[in-house]
Design an enzyme around this catalytic site. Sequence first.
Site, mmCIF file in Angstrom:
data_model
loop_
_atom_site.group_PDB
_atom_site.id
_atom_site.type_symbol
_atom_site.label_atom_id
_atom_site.label_comp_id
_atom_site.label_asym_id
_atom_site.label_seq_id
_atom_site.Cartn_x
_atom_site.Cartn_y
_atom_site.Cartn_z
ATOM 1 C CB CYS A 207 -43.175 -40.986 22.175
ATOM 2 S SG CYS A 207 -43.026 -39.322 21.444
ATOM 3 C CD GLU A 321 -47.924 -33.623 12.974
ATOM 4 O OE1 GLU A 321 -47.696 -33.913 14.505
ATOM 5 O OE2 GLU A 321 -48.627 -34.217 12.784
ATOM 6 C CB CYS A 389 -47.680 -41.795 15.955
ATOM 7 S SG CYS A 389 -48.049 -41.878 17.745
HETATM 8 S S1 SF4 Z 1 -45.296 -38.383 16.342
HETATM 9 FE FE1 SF4 Z 1 -45.706 -39.615 18.313
HETATM 10 S S2 SF4 Z 1 -44.089 -40.762 18.155
HETATM 11 FE FE2 SF4 Z 1 -43.339 -39.116 16.663
HETATM 12 S S3 SF4 Z 1 -43.066 -37.082 18.396
HETATM 13 FE FE3 SF4 Z 1 -45.463 -36.853 17.836
HETATM 14 S S4 SF4 Z 1 -46.406 -38.167 19.502
HETATM 15 FE FE4 SF4 Z 1 -43.975 -39.132 19.725
#
Ligand code: SF4
Length: 502
Positions: A207, A321, A389
């Site tokens: 991505c 995250e 996302c």
């Molecule tokens: S949030 Fe989505 S676009 Fe951003 S790194 Fe993660 S998977 Fe990729």
Amino acid sequence: MSRLVVCCPLWLEARSLRRGLGAAGQVRRTGYGPTRAARAADRLRGDAYRIMAIAGAGGGLAAGQRPGDLVVSTQVSRPGSDRTVTTPSGPLLAGELRRDGLRATAGPVVTSGRLLLRRGQLDRLAAGGALAVDMESAPLLDGAAGRPAVVVRAISDTPQRPLLSPWAVPGGIAALRSLRLAGPALARWAAACAPRQVLLAGPRSFCAGVERAIEIVERVLDRQGPPVYVRKQIVHNKVVVTDLERRGAVFVDELDEVPDGATVVFSAHGVSPEVRREAAGRGLAAIDATCPLVAKVHAEARRFAAEGYQVALIGHAGHEEVEGTLGEAPQAMTLVETVADVARLRPADPGKVAYLMQTTLSTQEASGIADALLERFPAARGPGSDDICYATTNRQLAVRAIADQSDVVLVAGSANSSNSLRLVETAQRAGTPAYLIDGPEDIELGWLAGASVVGLTAGASAPPAVVGQIIDALSGLGPVEVSERVVATESIRFGLPKELKR
Ligand code: SF4
């Protein structure tokens, strides 16, 4: 005529193979040396068998090899000749042998026209990248005449333990034992050989956030040279991390592993303000590779917290995250992993509840939890735009589109990649067996037996090249027809951080 013919140059090799293979194939003794091998190939060419394996002892060329190690060919060549025969399913068989507890590596094999005993001769072959040398495989492969074929050589001698030395007998015994033990995996390899269709999910693989994060590390490496410190894996993919490590990136778990004054890159998953403060306090030059879509969730967390909301973060405990996002407003945020967690929420003011999501969740699962939140707190506020996302959403839609047309779905991605794991679950939810693999060597051959349509996708952190390697490996099991189902096209690109624009 058996589907599988295994060619063994020597009687002892043939006997070991027969014991290991049982009734799964026919073992033929084809004779020692290239001349006998060429004659055997002439006879094999017209025979009605469908799959060929060549198995026997061989000389090891690579550092660290031991007698009894197995080398499975990816290609076979002859020194001084530019003709190379590829055997692309080698990585599949090597992986299967390792799962059977054997030491096996996939790589190039060379066939010499004569016995090589001098160290210099062997070193020259090794310098060309070959892992093993024999005297029969190249001419024997001519007998395969386009049918699926592979070479398995059990190392009997190495440059350190040469053929004409007291090591020869124990080395030969170790090689024969490994050949016998290789029989069951060889039988499974043959059972997986068949023509098949590969159905690619589109979009798949990298991505925009992952491409940006990798480019950041590459640019810092180019500018400053190695080592470049990266806090946590830059993206959750073994192949990417290994490649960057080879180029000089040093991945650390915490900042105290980074020397004072060094540059440190923060991974795509983001970090909490606490980590930023620590880096600044230590005088580290921090470059932030946090994906802008993760940064957007961080900003929402700060905004809701500043407005006095209790924020439920829908996500998975322990994911980097999630840790980074929770760190934005620890006093105002609660992690919610399941619908049951929603029932346990005790906000100070039930009228001031908000929710956010980890970017790589299953859209189905996350919306179930959000629905439960809204049912319990009808005034709850959600994110301004979807937190899950575009890349996660598109890859899940795409895998759903191929899953019900596939006998099995393979997802390229690492075990710690949230979005890759969600792709596996999405395919499984559609009723299709689905497996996560880092590369071809992780594919269990039993998954492929009877599977005429293989669905293939890759998580957002898995390199596109891995998809090519998987298709290539499958093509070694028989003709492969590749088609693609594209559910969305992506054109998003993210700019680099300001430090790298200068
Ligand atoms: S949030 Fe989505 S676009 Fe951003 S790194 Fe993660 S998977 Fe990729």
